[in-house]
Motif scaffolding. Structure first.
Motif, PDB file in Angstrom:
ATOM      1  N   LEU A 230       0.865  -1.178   0.000  1.00 33.78           N
ATOM      2  CA  LEU A 230       0.000   0.000   0.000  1.00 33.78           C
ATOM      3  C   LEU A 230       0.904   1.232   0.000  1.00 33.78           C
ATOM      4  O   LEU A 230       1.455   1.602   1.041  1.00 33.78           O
ATOM      5  N   PRO A 231       1.106   1.901  -1.147  1.00 32.25           N
ATOM      6  CA  PRO A 231       2.066   3.014  -1.208  1.00 32.25           C
ATOM      7  C   PRO A 231       1.630   4.239  -0.418  1.00 32.25           C
ATOM      8  O   PRO A 231       2.445   5.145  -0.202  1.00 32.25           O
ATOM      9  N   SER A 232       0.374   4.303   0.024  1.00 30.80           N
ATOM     10  CA  SER A 232      -0.080   5.444   0.820  1.00 30.80           C
ATOM     11  C   SER A 232       0.201   5.240   2.300  1.00 30.80           C
ATOM     12  O   SER A 232      -0.298   5.999   3.136  1.00 30.80           O
ATOM     13  N   CYS A 233       0.990   4.230   2.644  1.00 33.39           N
ATOM     14  CA  CYS A 233       1.407   3.998   4.028  1.00 33.39           C
ATOM     15  C   CYS A 233       2.908   4.217   4.172  1.00 33.39           C
ATOM     16  O   CYS A 233       3.672   3.966   3.230  1.00 33.39           O
ATOM     17  N   VAL A 234       3.321   4.683   5.336  1.00 32.91           N
ATOM     18  CA  VAL A 234       4.732   4.726   5.689  1.00 32.91           C
ATOM     19  C   VAL A 234       4.876   4.252   7.133  1.00 32.91           C
ATOM     20  O   VAL A 234       4.000   4.525   7.958  1.00 32.91           O
ATOM     21  N   ARG A 262      -5.491   2.490  -3.307  1.00 31.18           N
ATOM     22  CA  ARG A 262      -4.650   1.848  -4.323  1.00 31.18           C
ATOM     23  C   ARG A 262      -3.664   0.896  -3.676  1.00 31.18           C
ATOM     24  O   ARG A 262      -2.880   1.268  -2.811  1.00 31.18           O
ATOM     25  N   PHE A 263      -3.694  -0.366  -4.155  1.00 34.79           N
ATOM     26  CA  PHE A 263      -2.706  -1.383  -3.780  1.00 34.79           C
ATOM     27  C   PHE A 263      -1.823  -1.657  -4.987  1.00 34.79           C
ATOM     28  O   PHE A 263      -2.257  -1.523  -6.138  1.00 34.79           O
ATOM     29  N   CYS A 347       1.571  14.198  -5.926  1.00 32.00           N
ATOM     30  CA  CYS A 347       1.300  12.776  -5.714  1.00 32.00           C
ATOM     31  C   CYS A 347       1.636  12.314  -4.306  1.00 32.00           C
ATOM     32  O   CYS A 347       1.178  11.243  -3.891  1.00 32.00           O
ATOM     33  N   GLY A 348       2.446  13.066  -3.554  1.00 32.47           N
ATOM     34  CA  GLY A 348       2.805  12.605  -2.222  1.00 32.47           C
ATOM     35  C   GLY A 348       3.648  13.611  -1.480  1.00 32.47           C
ATOM     36  O   GLY A 348       3.922  14.721  -1.970  1.00 32.47           O
ATOM     37  N   VAL A 349       4.072  13.228  -0.290  1.00 30.25           N
ATOM     38  CA  VAL A 349       4.889  14.063   0.574  1.00 30.25           C
ATOM     39  C   VAL A 349       6.168  13.308   0.907  1.00 30.25           C
ATOM     40  O   VAL A 349       6.113  12.179   1.419  1.00 30.25           O
ATOM     41  N   ARG A 350       7.303  13.906   0.579  1.00 29.26           N
ATOM     42  CA  ARG A 350       8.589  13.335   0.950  1.00 29.26           C
ATOM     43  C   ARG A 350       8.974  13.864   2.325  1.00 29.26           C
ATOM     44  O   ARG A 350       8.948  15.068   2.561  1.00 29.26           O
ATOM     45  N   VAL A 391       8.562   8.547   1.150  1.00 25.55           N
ATOM     46  CA  VAL A 391       7.537   9.295   0.426  1.00 25.55           C
ATOM     47  C   VAL A 391       6.213   8.610   0.697  1.00 25.55           C
ATOM     48  O   VAL A 391       6.048   7.423   0.403  1.00 25.55           O
ATOM     49  N   VAL A 392       5.284   9.335   1.292  1.00 23.70           N
ATOM     50  CA  VAL A 392       3.945   8.812   1.511  1.00 23.70           C
ATOM     51  C   VAL A 392       3.057   9.347   0.389  1.00 23.70           C
ATOM     52  O   VAL A 392       3.043  10.547   0.113  1.00 23.70           O
ATOM     53  N   ALA A 393       2.341   8.455  -0.289  1.00 26.26           N
ATOM     54  CA  ALA A 393       1.564   8.827  -1.470  1.00 26.26           C
ATOM     55  C   ALA A 393       0.131   9.176  -1.092  1.00 26.26           C
ATOM     56  O   ALA A 393      -0.451   8.588  -0.175  1.00 26.26           O
ATOM     57  N   TYR A 394      -0.410  10.128  -1.818  1.00 28.86           N
ATOM     58  CA  TYR A 394      -1.839  10.404  -1.713  1.00 28.86           C
ATOM     59  C   TYR A 394      -2.609   9.304  -2.433  1.00 28.86           C
ATOM     60  O   TYR A 394      -2.189   8.810  -3.489  1.00 28.86           O
ATOM     61  N   GLN A 395      -3.737   8.918  -1.886  1.00 29.01           N
ATOM     62  CA  GLN A 395      -4.629   8.012  -2.585  1.00 29.01           C
ATOM     63  C   GLN A 395      -5.348   8.778  -3.700  1.00 29.01           C
ATOM     64  O   GLN A 395      -5.389  10.011  -3.686  1.00 29.01           O
TER      65      GLN A 395
END
Length: 426
Positions: A230-234, A262-263, A347-350, A391-395
């Motif tokens: 799950l790229p929206s997890c860190v 998104r998976f 798309c996300g936050v580093r 980098v945590v991605a936004y869904q």
């Protein structure tokens, strides 16, 4: 003694006096000029003779070709340079990139290839519409034969992009399956699965693993080869699923405003003959609390006039920190740091830690447990003294994402100072 003199006669005379004996001799030699003139005359005569023999007149007046040459001269053969034509290079499209911003795949310093990746850690390319469209085997963009014509060079004007691997799943329940399931899945690609959120009444999704045969399982604490994530997890690697298991259950939350969750299935380059996965999903209208929800509690910061421990972040870059950092943070705090997504191009936050120090994890029979922690809801907890860069991605379509900091009643620590930047490439 040796004396040389010139007379009126255009010849050079040399008078040599012998050191032994009494006889004298005069030696007459031709001048250098006369020798050159004779040689030139001989060359002219040879050319005239060769020209006379070169053409013969036939009885009917037709000019025949030259006979066999009298003098054979060796000249090395001239071979025209024809650059070798290599087949087009196929590049797999990363269909799981979040955000709708422009996908710039090249760097500003002219370097390229896997040894010079982008910020998203994928190999950089060369701009095919520029005057340096080719990547050399040493990782430089250019347009010479050493950039475009070697076996390991890539001419990005001659690239075929493989179609992406993307699935959109609708309905309150359904299945995620690896490509070709239950047969061996292909290698070297990322496939994304968007589970659609029908309305805001749904807070999350539950996964039930019915069959999993992916990679070798955890190595050194997380999956290293093939995995579902799950790229929206860190930390993102903490959400990786791999190995050969069935019956496991997982719950994940929708981010605020998200239209889907998104998976991603990552398949490495090496084939291991695995069959992949079949995972059942179910949308949830009730999600566990108090921390596994987007409605995270917010407390008042001690020592202030009822100031809530909530930070709304609209800047593209900056820092976030615990209250009173670098002094110790207070006890019994619940703080929320909400990053507002300025546009769908982001798309996300580093995030990268400058300092991070909390109470170490408490070891229990169930594993480590954090009493003070930082986390994204449903994405695990971070505590102790660590350094990280992620980098945590936004869904898809999410409007924001929330980090939660919690401290208990025990002795506090200095907490954290974290650099952040909202990015358009993930």
């Amino acid at each position: 003694m040796h004396k040389t003199e010139r007379t009126d006669n255009p010849m050079w005379y040399t008078e040599a006096k012998m050191t032994r004996g009494t006889s004298k001799g005069r030696v007459r030699k031709r001048s250098v000029t006369a020798v050159f003139r004779s040689a030139a005359l001989l060359i002219v005569l040879l050319c005239l003779a060769a020209t006379t023999l070169a053409c013969q007149s036939a009885p009917n007046g037709v000019i025949l070709g030259p006979p066999e040459p009298l003098l054979h001269l060796y000249l090395p053969p001239v071979t025209s340079f024809i650059p070798r034509v290599y087949p087009p290079v196929t590049i797999r499209t990363n269909s799981c990139s979040l955000g709708s911003g422009p996908r710039v795949r090249w760097r500003t310093d002219g370097r390229c290839g896997p040894n010079f990746p982008l910020a998203s850690r994928i190999p950089s390319e060369c701009d095919p519409n520029s005057d340096r469209p080719c990547c050399s085997d040493y990782g430089y963009c250019g347009n010479s034969p050493s950039h475009c014509g070697c076996p390991d060079c890539i001419d990005f004007r001659n690239v075929i992009r493989e179609p992406g691997c993307s699935f959109s799943l609708e309905g309150e329940t359904g299945y995620m399956e690896s490509p070709n399931y239950p047969n061996q899945y292909p290698t070297g690609r990322d496939c994304c699965y968007d589970i659609t959120r029908p309305s805001r009444n749904y807070c999350g999704v539950q996964l039930t693993v019915e069959n999993l045969d992916v990679g070798h399982g955890e190595e050194e604490g997380f999956c290293r080869r093939d995995w579902v994530t799950l790229p929206s997890c860190v930390p993102e690697r903490g959400t990786r699923i791999c190995g050969n298991t069935t019956g496991q259950n997982y719950q994940y939350l929708f981010q605020p405003g998200a239209s889907a969750i998104r998976f991603v299935f990552h398949a490495g380059e090496a084939s291991e003959g695995r069959k992949g996965f079949r995972i059942r999903y179910q949308l949830l209208t009730k999600c566990l609390g108090p921390y596994q929800t987007q409605l995270i509690p917010v407390t008042t910061i001690p020592g202030t006039t009822s100031a809530p421990c909530y930070t709304r972040i609209t800047d593209t870059r900056g820092t976030v920190n615990t209250p009173y950092h670098p002094k110790k943070y207070p006890d019994n705090l619940d703080c929320v740091y909400e990053f507002i997504r300025s546009s769908q191009d982001v798309c996300g936050v580093r995030m990268q830690s400058v300092t991070f120090e909390m109470e170490p994890a408490l070891m229990t029979i169930f594993g480590g447990a954090c009493t003070d922690f930082l986390h994204l809801p449903s994405c695990g907890f971070v505590c102790g003294k660590v350094n990280f860069s992620w980098v945590v991605a936004y869904q898809p379509s999410a409007t924001s994402l929330k980090f939660h900091f919690h401290s208990d009643e025990a002795t506090g620590h200095t907490g954290f100072l974290i650099n952040f930047e909202q990015v358009t490439q993930c």
